[in-house]
Write an enzyme that holds these catalytic residues in place. Structure first.
Site, PDB file in Angstrom:
ATOM      1  N   ASP A 200      41.751  19.539  28.166  1.00 40.77           N
ATOM      2  CA  ASP A 200      41.095  18.598  29.070  1.00 40.77           C
ATOM      3  C   ASP A 200      39.663  18.401  28.589  1.00 40.77           C
ATOM      4  O   ASP A 200      39.229  19.011  27.605  1.00 40.77           O
ATOM      5  CB  ASP A 200      41.126  19.119  30.514  1.00 40.77           C
ATOM      6  CG  ASP A 200      41.193  17.984  31.550  1.00 40.77           C
ATOM      7  OD1 ASP A 200      40.474  16.986  31.363  1.00 40.77           O
ATOM      8  OD2 ASP A 200      41.962  18.099  32.504  1.00 40.77           O
TER       9      ASP A 200
ATOM     10  N   GLY B   1      38.431  18.317  24.777  1.00 41.92           N
ATOM     11  CA  GLY B   1      38.296  17.092  24.011  1.00 41.92           C
ATOM     12  C   GLY B   1      38.804  15.927  24.828  1.00 41.92           C
ATOM     13  O   GLY B   1      39.158  16.076  26.004  1.00 41.92           O
TER      14      GLY B   1
ATOM     15  N   PHE C 199      41.660  13.014  25.247  1.00 44.09           N
ATOM     16  CA  PHE C 199      43.008  12.648  24.781  1.00 44.09           C
ATOM     17  C   PHE C 199      43.064  11.229  24.220  1.00 44.09           C
ATOM     18  O   PHE C 199      44.054  10.822  23.633  1.00 44.09           O
ATOM     19  CB  PHE C 199      44.071  12.857  25.850  1.00 44.09           C
ATOM     20  CG  PHE C 199      43.795  12.256  27.213  1.00 44.09           C
ATOM     21  CD1 PHE C 199      43.244  10.994  27.383  1.00 44.09           C
ATOM     22  CD2 PHE C 199      44.119  12.984  28.358  1.00 44.09           C
ATOM     23  CE1 PHE C 199      43.028  10.456  28.637  1.00 44.09           C
ATOM     24  CE2 PHE C 199      43.891  12.462  29.627  1.00 44.09           C
ATOM     25  CZ  PHE C 199      43.344  11.184  29.763  1.00 44.09           C
TER      26      PHE C 199
ATOM     27  N   HIS D 150      49.987   6.777  34.700  1.00 44.87           N
ATOM     28  CA  HIS D 150      49.969   5.824  35.817  1.00 44.87           C
ATOM     29  C   HIS D 150      48.546   5.436  36.218  1.00 44.87           C
ATOM     30  O   HIS D 150      48.359   4.472  36.951  1.00 44.87           O
ATOM     31  CB  HIS D 150      50.750   6.378  37.017  1.00 44.87           C
ATOM     32  CG  HIS D 150      50.039   7.431  37.810  1.00 44.87           C
ATOM     33  ND1 HIS D 150      50.323   7.653  39.136  1.00 44.87           N
ATOM     34  CD2 HIS D 150      49.064   8.324  37.478  1.00 44.87           C
ATOM     35  CE1 HIS D 150      49.549   8.630  39.592  1.00 44.87           C
ATOM     36  NE2 HIS D 150      48.800   9.061  38.602  1.00 44.87           N
TER      37      HIS D 150
END
Length: 380
Positions: A242, A268, A270, A288
Protein backbone atom coordinates in the site's frame (compact mmCIF):
# COMPACT_ATOMS: atom_id res chain seq x y z
CA UNK A 1 -46.20 16.20 4.15
CA UNK A 2 -48.82 13.52 4.87
CA UNK A 3 -49.48 10.00 3.70
CA UNK A 4 -52.71 9.15 1.82
CA UNK A 5 -55.83 9.23 3.96
CA UNK A 6 -58.95 7.18 4.40
CA UNK A 7 -59.22 3.67 3.02
CA UNK A 8 -55.65 3.82 1.72
CA UNK A 9 -54.34 3.70 5.31
CA UNK A 10 -56.32 0.53 6.00
CA UNK A 11 -55.24 -1.43 2.95
CA UNK A 12 -53.78 -4.89 3.41
CA UNK A 13 -50.21 -5.86 2.65
CA UNK A 14 -49.37 -5.24 -1.02
CA UNK A 15 -49.78 -8.21 -3.37
CA UNK A 16 -46.90 -10.01 -5.01
CA UNK A 17 -45.21 -7.84 -7.62
CA UNK A 18 -46.46 -7.93 -11.17
CA UNK A 19 -46.65 -5.31 -13.86
CA UNK A 20 -50.38 -5.06 -13.26
CA UNK A 21 -50.22 -4.56 -9.47
CA UNK A 22 -47.23 -2.21 -9.69
CA UNK A 23 -49.02 0.38 -11.81
CA UNK A 24 -50.30 3.36 -9.84
CA UNK A 25 -54.05 3.97 -9.68
CA UNK A 26 -55.70 7.36 -9.54
CA UNK A 27 -55.80 7.11 -5.73
CA UNK A 28 -52.31 5.95 -4.71
CA UNK A 29 -48.68 5.71 -5.78
CA UNK A 30 -47.00 2.27 -5.95
CA UNK A 31 -46.20 1.05 -2.46
CA UNK A 32 -42.58 0.24 -3.31
CA UNK A 33 -41.93 3.81 -4.42
CA UNK A 34 -43.67 5.17 -1.33
CA UNK A 35 -41.54 3.03 0.95
CA UNK A 36 -38.33 4.07 -0.81
CA UNK A 37 -39.14 7.75 -0.58
CA UNK A 38 -40.25 7.70 3.05
CA UNK A 39 -37.36 5.55 4.26
CA UNK A 40 -35.10 8.58 3.92
CA UNK A 41 -37.00 10.24 6.77
CA UNK A 42 -36.12 7.43 9.16
CA UNK A 43 -32.49 7.33 8.00
CA UNK A 44 -32.23 11.04 8.67
CA UNK A 45 -33.85 10.70 12.09
CA UNK A 46 -31.40 7.94 13.02
CA UNK A 47 -28.55 10.23 11.97
CA UNK A 48 -29.86 13.04 14.17
CA UNK A 49 -30.16 10.76 17.20
CA UNK A 50 -26.64 9.41 16.64
CA UNK A 51 -24.98 12.76 15.93
CA UNK A 52 -26.54 14.27 19.07
CA UNK A 53 -24.88 11.52 21.08
CA UNK A 54 -28.16 10.21 22.49
CA UNK A 55 -27.04 6.54 22.46
CA UNK A 56 -24.07 7.52 24.64
CA UNK A 57 -26.37 9.44 27.00
CA UNK A 58 -28.54 6.34 27.35
CA UNK A 59 -25.67 3.88 27.71
CA UNK A 60 -25.93 3.80 31.50
CA UNK A 61 -29.71 3.92 31.84
CA UNK A 62 -33.02 5.34 30.66
CA UNK A 63 -33.58 9.09 30.42
CA UNK A 64 -36.62 11.19 29.70
CA UNK A 65 -36.96 13.13 26.49
CA UNK A 66 -36.92 16.29 28.57
CA UNK A 67 -33.55 15.36 30.08
CA UNK A 68 -32.11 14.37 26.70
CA UNK A 69 -33.23 17.66 25.19
CA UNK A 70 -31.59 19.63 27.99
CA UNK A 71 -28.31 17.74 27.59
CA UNK A 72 -28.20 18.12 23.79
CA UNK A 73 -29.52 21.68 23.54
CA UNK A 74 -32.57 20.96 21.41
CA UNK A 75 -36.32 21.43 21.85
CA UNK A 76 -37.97 18.66 23.85
CA UNK A 77 -41.19 18.62 21.84
CA UNK A 78 -39.38 18.28 18.51
CA UNK A 79 -36.96 15.71 19.90
CA UNK A 80 -39.91 13.67 21.15
CA UNK A 81 -41.22 13.36 17.60
CA UNK A 82 -37.83 12.12 16.39
CA UNK A 83 -37.31 9.68 19.26
CA UNK A 84 -40.80 8.29 18.93
CA UNK A 85 -40.15 7.51 15.26
CA UNK A 86 -36.71 5.99 15.89
CA UNK A 87 -38.13 3.83 18.69
CA UNK A 88 -40.35 2.15 16.10
CA UNK A 89 -37.22 0.72 14.43
CA UNK A 90 -36.10 -1.17 17.55
CA UNK A 91 -33.11 1.10 18.23
CA UNK A 92 -34.77 2.66 21.28
CA UNK A 93 -37.68 1.68 23.47
CA UNK A 94 -39.82 3.46 26.03
CA UNK A 95 -39.91 2.16 29.59
CA UNK A 96 -42.05 3.10 32.59
CA UNK A 97 -40.06 4.76 35.34
CA UNK A 98 -40.33 4.75 39.12
CA UNK A 99 -42.79 7.32 40.31
CA UNK A 100 -45.36 6.40 37.67
CA UNK A 101 -46.98 3.78 39.87
CA UNK A 102 -45.37 0.83 38.13
CA UNK A 103 -43.09 -0.40 40.89
CA UNK A 104 -40.96 -2.15 38.27
CA UNK A 105 -37.67 -0.69 39.40
CA UNK A 106 -36.85 1.35 36.25
CA UNK A 107 -35.62 4.83 37.02
CA UNK A 108 -34.74 7.81 34.88
CA UNK A 109 -31.14 8.81 35.57
CA UNK A 110 -32.07 12.46 36.08
CA UNK A 111 -35.75 12.65 36.89
CA UNK A 112 -39.07 10.91 36.95
CA UNK A 113 -39.72 10.51 33.26
CA UNK A 114 -41.85 12.57 30.91
CA UNK A 115 -45.45 13.57 31.54
CA UNK A 116 -46.60 10.07 30.63
CA UNK A 117 -44.25 8.57 33.22
CA UNK A 118 -42.02 6.98 30.62
CA UNK A 119 -38.42 7.42 29.50
CA UNK A 120 -36.26 6.27 26.59
CA UNK A 121 -33.81 3.38 26.86
CA UNK A 122 -31.35 1.69 24.49
CA UNK A 123 -32.08 -1.73 23.03
CA UNK A 124 -29.26 -4.15 22.19
CA UNK A 125 -29.49 -2.85 18.59
CA UNK A 126 -29.23 0.72 19.83
CA UNK A 127 -26.09 -0.10 21.79
CA UNK A 128 -24.25 -0.50 18.46
CA UNK A 129 -24.63 3.27 17.98
CA UNK A 130 -22.54 4.08 21.05
CA UNK A 131 -19.08 5.57 20.61
CA UNK A 132 -16.41 2.89 20.26
CA UNK A 133 -18.76 -0.03 19.62
CA UNK A 134 -16.74 -2.62 17.66
CA UNK A 135 -19.45 -3.09 15.02
CA UNK A 136 -18.70 0.33 13.50
CA UNK A 137 -22.44 0.99 13.19
CA UNK A 138 -22.12 4.51 14.57
CA UNK A 139 -19.46 5.33 11.99
CA UNK A 140 -21.68 3.92 9.23
CA UNK A 141 -24.62 6.14 10.22
CA UNK A 142 -22.51 9.29 10.62
CA UNK A 143 -20.63 8.72 7.34
CA UNK A 144 -23.54 7.67 5.14
CA UNK A 145 -25.79 10.42 6.43
CA UNK A 146 -22.95 12.94 6.81
CA UNK A 147 -20.50 13.65 3.97
CA UNK A 148 -21.89 10.94 1.71
CA UNK A 149 -25.39 12.38 2.12
CA UNK A 150 -24.02 15.83 1.24
CA UNK A 151 -22.57 14.39 -1.97
CA UNK A 152 -25.74 12.45 -2.76
CA UNK A 153 -27.88 15.58 -2.63
CA UNK A 154 -26.05 16.90 -5.71
CA UNK A 155 -26.49 13.72 -7.76
CA UNK A 156 -28.55 15.58 -10.41
CA UNK A 157 -25.63 17.96 -10.97
CA UNK A 158 -23.16 15.05 -10.87
CA UNK A 159 -24.88 13.51 -13.89
CA UNK A 160 -24.25 16.64 -15.96
CA UNK A 161 -20.52 16.97 -15.30
CA UNK A 162 -17.31 14.99 -14.94
CA UNK A 163 -16.96 16.31 -11.38
CA UNK A 164 -17.90 13.87 -8.63
CA UNK A 165 -20.54 14.55 -6.02
CA UNK A 166 -17.90 15.21 -3.36
CA UNK A 167 -16.09 17.68 -5.62
CA UNK A 168 -19.36 19.56 -6.13
CA UNK A 169 -20.61 19.40 -2.54
CA UNK A 170 -17.38 19.25 -0.51
CA UNK A 171 -14.84 20.83 -2.85
CA UNK A 172 -12.54 17.80 -3.09
CA UNK A 173 -12.42 14.29 -4.55
CA UNK A 174 -13.63 11.77 -1.97
CA UNK A 175 -10.32 10.26 -0.89
CA UNK A 176 -8.60 13.67 -0.84
CA UNK A 177 -11.42 14.86 1.42
CA UNK A 178 -10.85 11.92 3.76
CA UNK A 179 -7.10 12.59 3.86
CA UNK A 180 -7.69 16.23 4.78
CA UNK A 181 -10.23 15.24 7.45
CA UNK A 182 -8.50 12.48 9.42
CA UNK A 183 -11.50 12.14 11.74
CA UNK A 184 -13.79 11.46 8.79
CA UNK A 185 -11.17 9.19 7.21
CA UNK A 186 -10.88 7.10 10.38
CA UNK A 187 -14.67 6.85 10.63
CA UNK A 188 -14.86 5.76 6.99
CA UNK A 189 -12.22 3.06 7.56
CA UNK A 190 -14.12 1.74 10.57
CA UNK A 191 -17.34 1.79 8.56
CA UNK A 192 -15.73 -0.22 5.77
CA UNK A 193 -14.54 -2.85 8.23
CA UNK A 194 -18.09 -3.03 9.60
CA UNK A 195 -19.88 -3.12 6.24
CA UNK A 196 -17.52 -5.74 4.80
CA UNK A 197 -17.13 -7.57 8.10
CA UNK A 198 -18.01 -11.04 6.81
CA UNK A 199 -16.27 -10.75 3.46
CA UNK A 200 -12.63 -11.55 4.34
CA UNK A 201 -13.47 -14.88 5.96
CA UNK A 202 -15.96 -15.68 3.18
CA UNK A 203 -13.30 -15.06 0.51
CA UNK A 204 -10.70 -17.07 2.43
CA UNK A 205 -13.09 -20.03 2.67
CA UNK A 206 -14.45 -19.87 -0.87
CA UNK A 207 -11.25 -19.70 -2.89
CA UNK A 208 -8.86 -22.65 -3.07
CA UNK A 209 -5.38 -21.33 -2.20
CA UNK A 210 -3.84 -24.80 -1.93
CA UNK A 211 -1.80 -24.28 -5.11
CA UNK A 212 -0.15 -21.05 -3.86
CA UNK A 213 2.69 -20.35 -1.45
CA UNK A 214 2.91 -16.55 -1.43
CA UNK A 215 0.19 -13.88 -1.64
CA UNK A 216 0.45 -10.11 -2.18
CA UNK A 217 -2.50 -7.91 -1.23
CA UNK A 218 -2.33 -4.90 -3.55
CA UNK A 219 -3.78 -1.80 -1.91
CA UNK A 220 -4.55 -3.97 1.10
CA UNK A 221 -5.44 -1.26 3.62
CA UNK A 222 -4.95 -2.45 7.19
CA UNK A 223 -4.72 -6.06 6.03
CA UNK A 224 -8.14 -7.39 7.00
CA UNK A 225 -8.46 -9.63 3.92
CA UNK A 226 -4.85 -10.79 3.79
CA UNK A 227 -4.83 -11.72 7.48
CA UNK A 228 -8.06 -13.68 7.04
CA UNK A 229 -6.52 -15.59 4.12
CA UNK A 230 -3.36 -16.36 6.10
CA UNK A 231 -5.42 -17.48 9.07
CA UNK A 232 -7.49 -19.85 6.94
CA UNK A 233 -4.48 -21.20 5.00
CA UNK A 234 -1.51 -21.71 7.35
CA UNK A 235 0.85 -22.74 4.55
CA UNK A 236 0.76 -19.24 2.99
CA UNK A 237 2.96 -16.21 3.55
CA UNK A 238 2.06 -12.73 2.43
CA UNK A 239 2.96 -9.14 1.62
CA UNK A 240 0.66 -6.20 2.21
CA UNK A 241 1.38 -3.52 -0.40
CA UNK A 242 0.00 0.00 0.00
CA UNK A 243 1.03 3.64 0.10
CA UNK A 244 3.68 4.36 2.76
CA UNK A 245 1.25 5.73 5.33
CA UNK A 246 -1.15 2.85 4.73
CA UNK A 247 1.57 0.23 5.01
CA UNK A 248 2.78 1.77 8.27
CA UNK A 249 -0.73 1.64 9.70
CA UNK A 250 -1.16 -1.96 8.54
CA UNK A 251 2.04 -3.01 10.30
CA UNK A 252 0.37 -2.35 13.66
CA UNK A 253 -2.56 -4.62 12.76
CA UNK A 254 -0.25 -7.35 11.50
CA UNK A 255 1.81 -7.33 14.68
CA UNK A 256 -1.33 -7.34 16.84
CA UNK A 257 -2.66 -10.35 14.89
CA UNK A 258 0.40 -12.46 15.68
CA UNK A 259 1.10 -12.94 11.95
CA UNK A 260 4.27 -10.85 11.72
CA UNK A 261 6.34 -13.99 11.06
CA UNK A 262 4.28 -14.78 7.95
CA UNK A 263 3.31 -11.31 6.72
CA UNK A 264 5.37 -8.23 5.89
CA UNK A 265 4.57 -4.85 4.38
CA UNK A 266 5.88 -3.06 1.31
CA UNK A 267 5.01 0.41 0.07
CA UNK A 268 4.54 2.17 -3.22
CA UNK A 269 1.87 3.13 -5.73
CA UNK A 270 0.01 0.40 -7.57
CA UNK A 271 -0.24 2.78 -10.52
CA UNK A 272 3.52 2.48 -10.99
CA UNK A 273 4.48 -1.08 -10.00
CA UNK A 274 3.67 -3.85 -7.52
CA UNK A 275 6.12 -6.31 -5.92
CA UNK A 276 7.01 -9.20 -8.24
CA UNK A 277 7.34 -12.84 -7.29
CA UNK A 278 3.97 -13.73 -5.77
CA UNK A 279 1.77 -16.64 -6.75
CA UNK A 280 -1.47 -14.82 -6.01
CA UNK A 281 -2.22 -11.10 -6.17
CA UNK A 282 -5.27 -9.86 -4.30
CA UNK A 283 -7.04 -6.76 -5.58
CA UNK A 284 -9.98 -6.18 -3.26
CA UNK A 285 -12.46 -3.31 -3.70
CA UNK A 286 -9.92 -1.32 -5.72
CA UNK A 287 -11.14 -1.39 -9.30
CA UNK A 288 -14.67 -0.25 -8.49
CA UNK A 289 -13.25 3.07 -7.23
CA UNK A 290 -11.60 3.88 -10.55
CA UNK A 291 -12.41 4.95 -14.07
CA UNK A 292 -11.38 2.61 -16.87
CA UNK A 293 -8.02 4.24 -17.60
CA UNK A 294 -7.01 4.05 -13.95
CA UNK A 295 -8.18 0.42 -13.76
CA UNK A 296 -6.01 -0.44 -16.74
CA UNK A 297 -2.94 1.18 -15.15
CA UNK A 298 -3.45 -0.87 -11.98
CA UNK A 299 -4.13 -4.10 -13.86
CA UNK A 300 -1.10 -3.63 -16.11
CA UNK A 301 1.09 -3.06 -13.04
CA UNK A 302 -0.17 -6.35 -11.65
CA UNK A 303 0.31 -8.12 -14.97
CA UNK A 304 3.90 -6.87 -15.20
CA UNK A 305 4.64 -8.41 -11.78
CA UNK A 306 2.98 -11.75 -12.52
CA UNK A 307 4.64 -14.91 -13.78
CA UNK A 308 2.87 -17.53 -15.94
CA UNK A 309 2.11 -19.36 -12.68
CA UNK A 310 0.59 -16.29 -10.99
CA UNK A 311 -3.10 -15.56 -10.64
CA UNK A 312 -4.79 -12.25 -10.05
CA UNK A 313 -7.74 -12.45 -7.66
CA UNK A 314 -10.11 -9.52 -8.06
CA UNK A 315 -12.55 -9.29 -5.14
CA UNK A 316 -15.61 -7.22 -6.01
CA UNK A 317 -19.39 -7.34 -6.09
CA UNK A 318 -20.18 -8.73 -9.52
CA UNK A 319 -23.42 -7.34 -10.87
CA UNK A 320 -26.01 -9.62 -12.46
CA UNK A 321 -26.69 -8.84 -16.10
CA UNK A 322 -30.46 -8.58 -15.57
CA UNK A 323 -32.81 -6.38 -13.57
CA UNK A 324 -32.86 -8.43 -10.37
CA UNK A 325 -31.95 -6.73 -7.07
CA UNK A 326 -28.35 -6.99 -5.92
CA UNK A 327 -26.41 -5.14 -3.18
CA UNK A 328 -23.86 -4.17 -5.80
CA UNK A 329 -26.44 -1.97 -7.50
CA UNK A 330 -26.81 0.06 -4.32
CA UNK A 331 -23.03 0.27 -4.06
CA UNK A 332 -22.95 1.42 -7.68
CA UNK A 333 -25.00 4.46 -6.67
CA UNK A 334 -22.32 5.26 -4.09
CA UNK A 335 -19.65 4.91 -6.78
CA UNK A 336 -21.32 7.30 -9.20
CA UNK A 337 -21.85 9.76 -6.33
CA UNK A 338 -18.40 9.66 -4.72
CA UNK A 339 -15.95 8.54 -7.40
CA UNK A 340 -15.42 8.09 -11.11
CA UNK A 341 -15.69 4.33 -10.65
CA UNK A 342 -18.43 1.76 -11.06
CA UNK A 343 -19.52 -1.77 -10.28
CA UNK A 344 -19.36 -4.19 -13.21
CA UNK A 345 -20.84 -7.41 -14.54
CA UNK A 346 -18.65 -10.47 -15.13
CA UNK A 347 -18.71 -9.71 -18.84
CA UNK A 348 -17.52 -6.16 -18.23
CA UNK A 349 -14.69 -7.41 -16.03
CA UNK A 350 -13.72 -9.91 -18.71
CA UNK A 351 -13.38 -7.13 -21.28
CA UNK A 352 -11.48 -4.88 -18.86
CA UNK A 353 -9.04 -7.63 -17.92
CA UNK A 354 -8.45 -8.52 -21.57
CA UNK A 355 -7.46 -4.93 -22.33
CA UNK A 356 -4.75 -5.27 -19.66
CA UNK A 357 -3.40 -8.54 -21.09
CA UNK A 358 -5.22 -10.77 -18.62
CA UNK A 359 -7.70 -13.60 -19.16
CA UNK A 360 -10.64 -14.23 -16.83
CA UNK A 361 -10.63 -17.91 -15.92
CA UNK A 362 -13.35 -18.21 -13.30
CA UNK A 363 -15.79 -16.29 -11.11
CA UNK A 364 -15.92 -17.86 -7.64
CA UNK A 365 -18.97 -16.87 -5.54
CA UNK A 366 -18.64 -16.54 -1.77
CA UNK A 367 -21.07 -16.63 1.13
CA UNK A 368 -20.96 -12.82 1.17
CA UNK A 369 -21.98 -10.30 -1.50
CA UNK A 370 -18.59 -10.38 -3.23
CA UNK A 371 -17.11 -12.83 -5.70
CA UNK A 372 -13.52 -13.69 -6.59
CA UNK A 373 -12.63 -13.17 -10.25
CA UNK A 374 -9.59 -15.31 -11.03
CA UNK A 375 -7.43 -14.07 -13.93
CA UNK A 376 -4.14 -15.15 -15.46
CA UNK A 377 -1.80 -13.67 -18.02
CA UNK A 378 -3.24 -13.90 -21.50
CA UNK A 379 -0.13 -15.83 -22.59
CA UNK A 380 -0.27 -18.28 -19.68
Amino acid sequence: MTRPKGDQLRRKSPPTYSRETAVATAETAPRGIQDTMFNVFMARALYVVTSLGIPDLLSDGARSCRTLADKTGVRADSLHQVLRAVASTGVLCTVPVRGAGTGDGNKDKDGEGDKDGRAYALTPIGETLCTGHPSGTRDMVLTLQGPIWDALTVLPQRLTTERTGTEIALGLPWFDYLRQRPDRGAAFDRMMIAVHGDEPEAVARAYDFSWAEHVTDVGGGVGTLLLAVLQEHPHLSGVLFDLPEGAEHAREYIEASGMADRCVTDSGSFFDAVPPGSDAYLLSHILHNCDEDSCLRILRSCAAAMSPRSRLLVVEMVLPSGDEPHPGKMLDLAMVTLTTGRERTAQEYEVLLARAGLRLREVVPTESAVSVLEAVLETA
